[in-house]
Write an enzyme that holds these catalytic residues in place. Structure first.
Site, PDB file in Angstrom:
ATOM      1  N   ASP A  34      25.947  10.009  59.308  1.00  0.00           N
ATOM      2  CA  ASP A  34      26.812   9.164  58.480  1.00  0.00           C
ATOM      3  C   ASP A  34      26.014   8.360  57.466  1.00  0.00           C
ATOM      4  O   ASP A  34      26.209   7.144  57.302  1.00  0.00           O
ATOM      5  CB  ASP A  34      27.657   8.220  59.353  1.00  0.00           C
ATOM      6  CG  ASP A  34      28.873   8.920  59.971  1.00  0.00           C
ATOM      7  OD1 ASP A  34      29.115  10.089  59.624  1.00  0.00           O
ATOM      8  OD2 ASP A  34      29.564   8.301  60.791  1.00  0.00           O
ATOM      9  N   HIS A  44      31.355  11.758  59.197  1.00  0.00           N
ATOM     10  CA  HIS A  44      31.849  11.400  57.868  1.00  0.00           C
ATOM     11  C   HIS A  44      31.292  12.306  56.785  1.00  0.00           C
ATOM     12  O   HIS A  44      31.963  12.551  55.787  1.00  0.00           O
ATOM     13  CB  HIS A  44      31.489   9.941  57.541  1.00  0.00           C
ATOM     14  CG  HIS A  44      32.403   8.940  58.159  1.00  0.00           C
ATOM     15  ND1 HIS A  44      33.375   8.270  57.456  1.00  0.00           N
ATOM     16  CD2 HIS A  44      32.511   8.504  59.430  1.00  0.00           C
ATOM     17  CE1 HIS A  44      34.039   7.457  58.256  1.00  0.00           C
ATOM     18  NE2 HIS A  44      33.523   7.574  59.469  1.00  0.00           N
ATOM     19  N   ASP A  94      24.232   5.447  60.701  1.00  0.00           N
ATOM     20  CA  ASP A  94      25.529   4.987  60.184  1.00  0.00           C
ATOM     21  C   ASP A  94      25.386   3.980  59.044  1.00  0.00           C
ATOM     22  O   ASP A  94      25.840   2.841  59.132  1.00  0.00           O
ATOM     23  CB  ASP A  94      26.355   4.394  61.327  1.00  0.00           C
ATOM     24  CG  ASP A  94      26.713   5.424  62.387  1.00  0.00           C
ATOM     25  OD1 ASP A  94      27.750   6.070  62.246  1.00  0.00           O
ATOM     26  OD2 ASP A  94      25.920   5.588  63.339  1.00  0.00           O
ATOM     27  N   HIS A 140      26.799   7.143  65.607  1.00  0.00           N
ATOM     28  CA  HIS A 140      28.264   7.124  65.571  1.00  0.00           C
ATOM     29  C   HIS A 140      28.850   5.819  66.113  1.00  0.00           C
ATOM     30  O   HIS A 140      29.818   5.309  65.560  1.00  0.00           O
ATOM     31  CB  HIS A 140      28.861   8.310  66.333  1.00  0.00           C
ATOM     32  CG  HIS A 140      30.358   8.397  66.237  1.00  0.00           C
ATOM     33  ND1 HIS A 140      31.008   8.551  65.031  1.00  0.00           N
ATOM     34  CD2 HIS A 140      31.332   8.320  67.182  1.00  0.00           C
ATOM     35  CE1 HIS A 140      32.321   8.591  65.242  1.00  0.00           C
ATOM     36  NE2 HIS A 140      32.545   8.435  66.531  1.00  0.00           N
ATOM     37  N   HIS A 157      26.589   4.596  55.919  1.00  0.00           N
ATOM     38  CA  HIS A 157      27.905   4.661  55.263  1.00  0.00           C
ATOM     39  C   HIS A 157      27.837   4.271  53.788  1.00  0.00           C
ATOM     40  O   HIS A 157      28.591   3.406  53.320  1.00  0.00           O
ATOM     41  CB  HIS A 157      28.917   3.778  55.994  1.00  0.00           C
ATOM     42  CG  HIS A 157      29.365   4.327  57.310  1.00  0.00           C
ATOM     43  ND1 HIS A 157      30.403   5.213  57.437  1.00  0.00           N
ATOM     44  CD2 HIS A 157      28.885   4.137  58.570  1.00  0.00           C
ATOM     45  CE1 HIS A 157      30.565   5.542  58.702  1.00  0.00           C
ATOM     46  NE2 HIS A 157      29.649   4.904  59.421  1.00  0.00           N
TER      47      HIS A 157
END
Length: 627
Positions: free
Chosen positions: A58, A127, A18, A243, A20
């Site tokens: 992600d 995502h 993650d 996640h 991002h």
């Protein structure tokens, strides 16, 4: 316990999830946070001389990341992951199976045209999951460029067979399993129906260290909107769970299945919630034989986040709701709390010069008991130069007393207005279902199902499939018409309504049939979008030559298109047959400079795919169903 040392039998793996990339990239203060931290993660991989990096989904925050985000990612991967340092492990499994969806189905460090010093293996998250006509995602671009190995992708929604990547370094063997993000309810149902199978090596299956990386809800968000750990096979040794953003990287043992679970959490704060306030870490996993050790590495470039809750009713000596100046007293109290958190943030930063200067601050104020909130916008102006999130410092809320659940008391409007950043995630399909369940009888669905409509609206919102709702309506209407013809129903309105109701109820009970309907509708929507793109491309060929003047609808955001002409937010999609490479794979040798590798024989053709400039809101989409 045993000693891990640098030897030919021990794996060193950097674990992160993650990341991002691109989150708030246009924010003047926080825009570079994800890129800086990603560089730090790759620096740690290089510094610790890891065998490979394992990412749990992600990597990108947006399904269609901007050019800036993709460029920054490519820049970092090229800087830290390419070089002459040899890779000391080998692949034993059939890579044509592990990377069957790729045009180049082999691990990148064994490509004779590339110099990879640190291989990266990654699954996709929710995502950055595959979408569009060709079911491509941003990771596929990195994989095609040879900078990342995308695995764990399932192409079937009826049965999932997870085939591991088999790695060997000396006498240590790792079976690496991966499963990219799948809607939780669907995957939950597939586990219950025994439709998920984890394949094991045929030879010496007990000699492998079984490592599984997954990207799903771990905490329970509903009856079936998560994946219980008990669903996973008990032969696993370690599960890397992506996640979930709260950092719980220290492996904890599942008492029932006996495997260990590590939840690395995110490397950037994406919501101002308690779980994000936990110190961010990545992991350095050592594996030797069947033994493991997880070493926590704190991230130094993550922006500090301090959070506190205040209940005004707990301070009766300070605040009296009947006092006309109580609001000013509450504001002064909040100023004091914010200043204390700023002092704590400054102390944390003294020992870490790499940490960003402005911290994230969150003060949640429960004003239950007759108190009134003050203006948070006026309050935030005092901290524009000191806090990274001045507009979100104060969050006022009222404590709600627990009541017995009563369907008639549900208020759809209140559900929509409740902030999602406070730990409550509202899903579009849930809101659609809630709406139709509480709506008046005259606007109830009679042909479509709530679940199918929810899935279509979700595609409309998240994946920009503007024809999703319309195509679902058409498909289910055609299917119902065929059903009535086969039943030879009399042309009486009451009988027709009764048959339609029975047919709808039978579809509601058959979840797999509903999934098939949604998939077919989405296929139609994508095909319709492709036809629009071809027509748009054909019409653009008739236009005068582009003299370098930028069209009003053009944007720098999004992935670069393969088409140099056209208006709107064009998207390029590469399509073509998947070729099989004839060169032998599975060897631990680097084979750099070897030009004898045969290229894939199939050719690529490129079809422009664009989204028409016409904008369509959810209300417009729903109007096709509820005029």
């Amino acid at each position: 316990p045993f000693l891990f040392r640098v030897d030919e039998d021990a794996f060193k793996i950097l674990i992160a999830t993650d990341i991002h990339l691109g989150y708030l990239e246009k924010d003047p203060v926080r825009g570079n946070d994800t890129f800086v931290t990603f560089n730090e993660i790759l620096e740690q991989a290089q510094k610790n001389e890891v065998d490979f990096v394992l990412l749990g989904g992600d990597l990108f925050h947006e399904n269609k990341p901007s050019r800036r985000t993709v460029h920054s990612c490519l820049e970092s991967l090229r800087k830290y992951c390419m070089g002459d340092r040899p890779v000391h492990f080998e692949i034993l499994s059939d890579q044509a199976v592990n990377f069957h969806f790729s045009k180049f189905p082999w691990v990148n460090y064994q490509d004779g045209n590339l110099n990879i010093s640190i291989p990266i293996f990654s699954i996709h998250g929710n995502h950055d999951d595959p979408t569009g006509v060709d079911a491509l995602c941003a990771l596929d671009i990195l994989s095609c460029a040879g900078l990342l190995n995308h695995f764990g992708r399932s192409t079937s929604v009826e049965k999932i067979d997870i085939s591991p990547i088999l790695l060997r370094k000396g006498r240590t063997k790792i079976a690496l399993y991966g499963l990219g993000a799948i809607p939780d309810e669907r995957l939950y149902r597939m586990f219950v129906n025994k439709q998920v199978t984890m394949l094991r090596p045929k030879e010496d299956e007990d000699s492998w260290f079984n490592l599984f990386v997954i990207h799903q809800n771990r905490s329970k968000h509903g009856a079936t909107n998560y994946i219980p750990e008990q669903f996973l096979d008990d032969f696993l040794n370690l599960v890397i769970w992506g996640h979930e953003h709260e950092c719980k990287i220290a492996p904890t043992q599942n008492e029932q299945q006996r495997f260990y679970v590590s939840q690395p959490g995110s490397s950037v704060v994406t919501s101002l919630s308690p779980g994000e306030a936990v110190k961010k870490h990545i992991g350095l996993l050592h594996v030797k034989g069947k033994n493991m050790k997880m070493e926590k590495i704190p991230l130094e470039t993550v922006r500090s986040f301090h959070m506190e809750d205040v209940v005004l009713a707990d301070y009766p000596d300070l605040f009296n709701p009947d006092n006309p100046k109580v609001t000013q007293a509450i504001q002064a109290f909040c100023v004091e709390k914010v200043e204390m958190m700023l002092d704590n943030a400054e102390r944390d930063r003294l020992g870490n010069p790499r940490q960003p200067e402005k911290p994230l601050i969150r003060l949640r104020v429960d004003y239950t008991g007759g108190f009134e909130p003050f203006s948070v916008h006026r309050f935030s102006q005092k901290y524009v130069d000191r806090i990274a999130n001045p507009k979100d410092i104060i969050h006022f809320f009222r404590h709600r007393e627990q009541k017995e659940k009563n369907e008639s008391d549900l208020n759809f409007g209140k559900l929509v207005r409740r902030p999602t950043s406070e730990g409550m995630t509202l899903r579009v399909e849930d809101l659609v279902k809630q709406y139709f369940q509480t709506a008046e009888k005259k606007v109830q669905l009679s042909l479509l199902t709530e679940r199918g409509m929810g899935e279509a609206v979700q595609e409309f919102v998240d994946k920009e499939e503007k024809d999703a709702i319309e195509e679902l309506v058409k498909f289910q209407l055609e299917k119902t018409q065929r059903f009535l013809k086969e039943r030879r129903t009399d042309a009486e309105e009451e009988k027709i309504d009764e048959e339609v109701r029975k047919f709808r109820e039978s579809r509601r009970k058959n979840a797999e049939e509903e999934d098939e309907e949604v998939r077919e509708a989405m296929t139609r929507a994508r095909a319709h979008r492709s036809e629009d793109a071809i027509l748009a491309s054909a019409s653009s060929d008739e236009e005068p030559m582009d003299m370098g003047i930028k069209a009003p609808g053009d944007s720098d955001d999004g992935l670069p298109s393969t088409v140099s002409r056209g208006r709107g937010r064009a998207r390029g999609r590469a399509r073509g047959a998947r070729g099989q490479a004839s060169a032998a794979r599975g060897s631990s040798q680097r084979r750099r400079g070897n030009t004898s590798q045969e290229p894939a024989t199939s050719s690529r053709t490129y079809k422009p795919v664009s989204v028409p400039a016409k904008n369509m809101s959810i209300v417009d989409g729903m109007s096709t169903v509820c005029p």
